[in-house]
Design a protein around this motif. Structure first.
Motif, PDB file in Angstrom:
ATOM      1  N   ALA A  62       3.772   0.823   3.569  1.00 17.01           N
ATOM      2  CA  ALA A  62       2.320   0.248   3.623  1.00 17.01           C
ATOM      3  C   ALA A  62       1.159   1.458   3.426  1.00 17.01           C
ATOM      4  O   ALA A  62       1.253   1.966   4.230  1.00 17.01           O
ATOM      5  N   ILE A  63       0.776   0.952   2.066  1.00 18.21           N
ATOM      6  CA  ILE A  63      -0.252   2.092   1.742  1.00 18.21           C
ATOM      7  C   ILE A  63      -1.709   1.555   1.540  1.00 18.21           C
ATOM      8  O   ILE A  63      -1.909   0.725   0.807  1.00 18.21           O
ATOM      9  N   ARG A  64      -2.462   2.399   2.462  1.00 17.83           N
ATOM     10  CA  ARG A  64      -3.841   1.988   2.292  1.00 17.83           C
ATOM     11  C   ARG A  64      -4.671   2.610   1.214  1.00 17.83           C
ATOM     12  O   ARG A  64      -4.285   3.879   0.739  1.00 17.83           O
ATOM     13  N   PRO A  65      -5.834   2.205   0.824  1.00 20.74           N
ATOM     14  CA  PRO A  65      -6.650   3.133  -0.137  1.00 20.74           C
ATOM     15  C   PRO A  65      -7.032   4.403   0.219  1.00 20.74           C
ATOM     16  O   PRO A  65      -7.313   4.365   1.657  1.00 20.74           O
ATOM     17  N   THR A  66      -7.306   5.273  -0.428  1.00 21.02           N
ATOM     18  CA  THR A  66      -7.690   6.560   0.282  1.00 21.02           C
ATOM     19  C   THR A  66      -8.880   7.057  -0.654  1.00 21.02           C
ATOM     20  O   THR A  66      -9.206   6.505  -1.751  1.00 21.02           O
ATOM     21  N   GLY A  67      -9.678   7.884  -0.034  1.00 21.31           N
ATOM     22  CA  GLY A  67     -10.812   8.712  -0.687  1.00 21.31           C
ATOM     23  C   GLY A  67     -12.145   7.948  -0.285  1.00 21.31           C
ATOM     24  O   GLY A  67     -12.263   6.699   0.169  1.00 21.31           O
ATOM     25  N   GLY A  68     -13.070   8.365  -0.466  1.00 25.40           N
ATOM     26  CA  GLY A  68     -14.570   7.895  -0.309  1.00 25.40           C
ATOM     27  C   GLY A  68     -14.593   7.441   0.974  1.00 25.40           C
ATOM     28  O   GLY A  68     -14.166   7.926   2.060  1.00 25.40           O
ATOM     29  N   ALA A 125       4.735  -0.984  -0.446  1.00 29.59           N
ATOM     30  CA  ALA A 125       5.076  -2.326   0.293  1.00 29.59           C
ATOM     31  C   ALA A 125       4.451  -3.556  -0.453  1.00 29.59           C
ATOM     32  O   ALA A 125       3.431  -3.645  -0.597  1.00 29.59           O
ATOM     33  N   ASP A 126       5.277  -4.550  -0.798  1.00 26.71           N
ATOM     34  CA  ASP A 126       4.832  -5.782  -1.536  1.00 26.71           C
ATOM     35  C   ASP A 126       5.707  -6.747  -1.335  1.00 26.71           C
ATOM     36  O   ASP A 126       6.654  -7.018  -1.628  1.00 26.71           O
ATOM     37  N   THR A 127       4.918  -8.013  -0.400  1.00 29.55           N
ATOM     38  CA  THR A 127       5.830  -9.076   0.197  1.00 29.55           C
ATOM     39  C   THR A 127       6.559  -9.790  -0.707  1.00 29.55           C
ATOM     40  O   THR A 127       7.726  -9.954  -0.647  1.00 29.55           O
ATOM     41  N   LYS A 128       6.014 -10.080  -1.615  1.00 28.02           N
ATOM     42  CA  LYS A 128       6.525 -11.204  -2.806  1.00 28.02           C
ATOM     43  C   LYS A 128       7.753 -10.299  -3.662  1.00 28.02           C
ATOM     44  O   LYS A 128       8.916 -10.898  -3.843  1.00 28.02           O
ATOM     45  N   PHE A 156       3.623  -7.397   6.567  1.00 27.14           N
ATOM     46  CA  PHE A 156       4.711  -7.600   5.635  1.00 27.14           C
ATOM     47  C   PHE A 156       6.007  -8.070   6.251  1.00 27.14           C
ATOM     48  O   PHE A 156       6.548  -9.035   5.715  1.00 27.14           O
ATOM     49  N   ALA A 157       6.392  -7.519   7.257  1.00 25.04           N
ATOM     50  CA  ALA A 157       7.556  -7.755   7.984  1.00 25.04           C
ATOM     51  C   ALA A 157       7.568  -9.312   8.495  1.00 25.04           C
ATOM     52  O   ALA A 157       8.466  -9.934   8.087  1.00 25.04           O
TER      53      ALA A 157
END
Length: 369
Positions: A62-68, A125-128, A156-157
């Motif tokens: 599960a990856i969150r946006p980074t930076g800024g 992670a991508d549910t679909k 997701f799970a």
């Protein structure tokens, strides 16, 4: 599907309390959904190793946006965080302040254990996508065991179980805080339930909970002098920092010991040496703020000394008390002879959890392996 509570297994050290939540054949594959933090993902991997599936897994994160501005948005649910980031990118795509709001779209994903992994080399992670893969390969591969750990993995799970209930068996490690019936199985540390005990409810009102977690180890000057004292009884000392280590502490340790001939300090670059430390160290000194690191060290049966237990409160104090009762830890005073070889039965709750997973799967007509 209704869940069935079981009594907690064992004592401290992340001892689990399990909720079991109905298919045929042998489970030969697993999907891990992690959050990039070693402490969380290792719990999933340890369980799969105990089940004999460690070489048959696919890892998603599960990856969150980074930076800024994204570093200030981690309080949001991950799906909402991604939506806000997308909106900001569209609003400020050509603005001179774009970097402030957007960050670097192609920035590397920084894993919490200190390693960095380019987005091209990690499965986001991508549910679909996961559900499609599970459904399309079910006839050939059978049931997929999905194991997730950490707050960001919950959505997701639970969604995967909702969309493919007959083709997956979903295990959530660490308590999801509400609606455990969204999962087939939940594994949670006993100390997560300290707030429900009479003592826990007496100690602190709900509004004060955010203030009672140990934020930092004791003053850096105390820890530095104690490490100096025990160096004479050590062959060598290897130091690595967790994501919770305050910068002022790590900076002082680097300043004090970076040139010491007996001391090696991992600077966060290259492969994380944590597993090597667990395998080869003769003893451990760990600050009280890291439940995961303490639990892993106590799985070795080797001496574990803890710094700062007296600063812990509430469920974290309960966690440390249980480790002490099992003889797995001792307080670090700086007066220890580090060559003193004492031990205890290694904590290995993964074996107990794996046995219970096998039981629940057997009730549904499945075996593992």
């Amino acid at each position: 599907m209704a869940t069935r509570p079981m009594e907690p297994l064992g004592g401290g050290g992340g001892a689990p309390e399990i909720f079991a939540g109905g298919a045929r054949g042998s489970v030969r594959r697993a999907v891990v959904i992690g959050n990039g933090c070693a402490g969380a993902e290792n719990q999933c991997l340890g369980l799969l190793r105990a089940l004999g599936l460690s070489d048959r897994l696919t890892l998603y994160r599960a990856i969150r946006p980074t930076g800024g501005i994204n570093k200030w948005l981690h309080f949001l649910p991950i799906s909402l965080h991604k939506l806000v980031d997308q909106v900001l990118r569209q609003m400020f795509s050509s603005d001179k302040f774009a970097t402030l709001f957007q960050g670097d779209k192609l920035a590397q994903y920084t894993v919490c254990n200190g390693q960095t992994v380019g987005l091209s080399s990690v499965l986001e992670a991508d549910t679909k996508r996961i559900v499609t893969m599970v459904n399309d390969t079910f006839e050939k591969e059978g049931l997929a065991l999905v194991v997730a750990c950490g707050r960001d993995t919950i959505s997701f799970a639970s969604s995967i179980r909702c969309l493919a209930p007959d083709n997956v068996f979903v295990i959530q490690v660490q308590h999801p805080r509400y609606r455990v019936d969204r999962f087939d199985f939940v594994v949670t540390p006993r100390h997560d339930y300290y707030a429900l005990t009479a003592r826990g409810q007496r100690e602190f009102p709900h509004l004060l909970w955010r203030w009672i977690t140990a934020r930092e180890p004791p003053g850096p000057n105390v820890l530095i002098s104690s490490l100096h004292n025990v160096l004479k009884t050590c062959g060598s000392v290897r130091i690595s920092f967790s994501r919770r280590t305050p910068h002022k502490v790590s900076d002082l340790i680097l300043k004090e010991f970076s040139r010491h001939p007996k001391v090696y300090i991992w600077n966060g670059e290259g492969p994380n040496p944590h597993l090597g430390h667990l395998a080869w160290a003769d003893a451990f000194i760990i600050t009280a703020d890291s439940v995961s690191m303490l639990s892993e060290a106590c799985s070795t049966g080797k001496p574990v000394y803890v710094v700062g237990t007296e600063h812990c409160r509430w469920k974290f104090s309960d966690f440390h008390n249980r480790l002490h009762e099992r003889g797995a830890v001792r307080p670090f005073t700086g007066l220890e002879d580090m060559s003193d070889n004492w031990g205890y039965p290694p904590l290995n709750d993964a074996i107990d959890v794996a046995a219970r997973v096998r039981e629940v799967l057997a009730e549904r007509g499945w075996t593992v392996g």
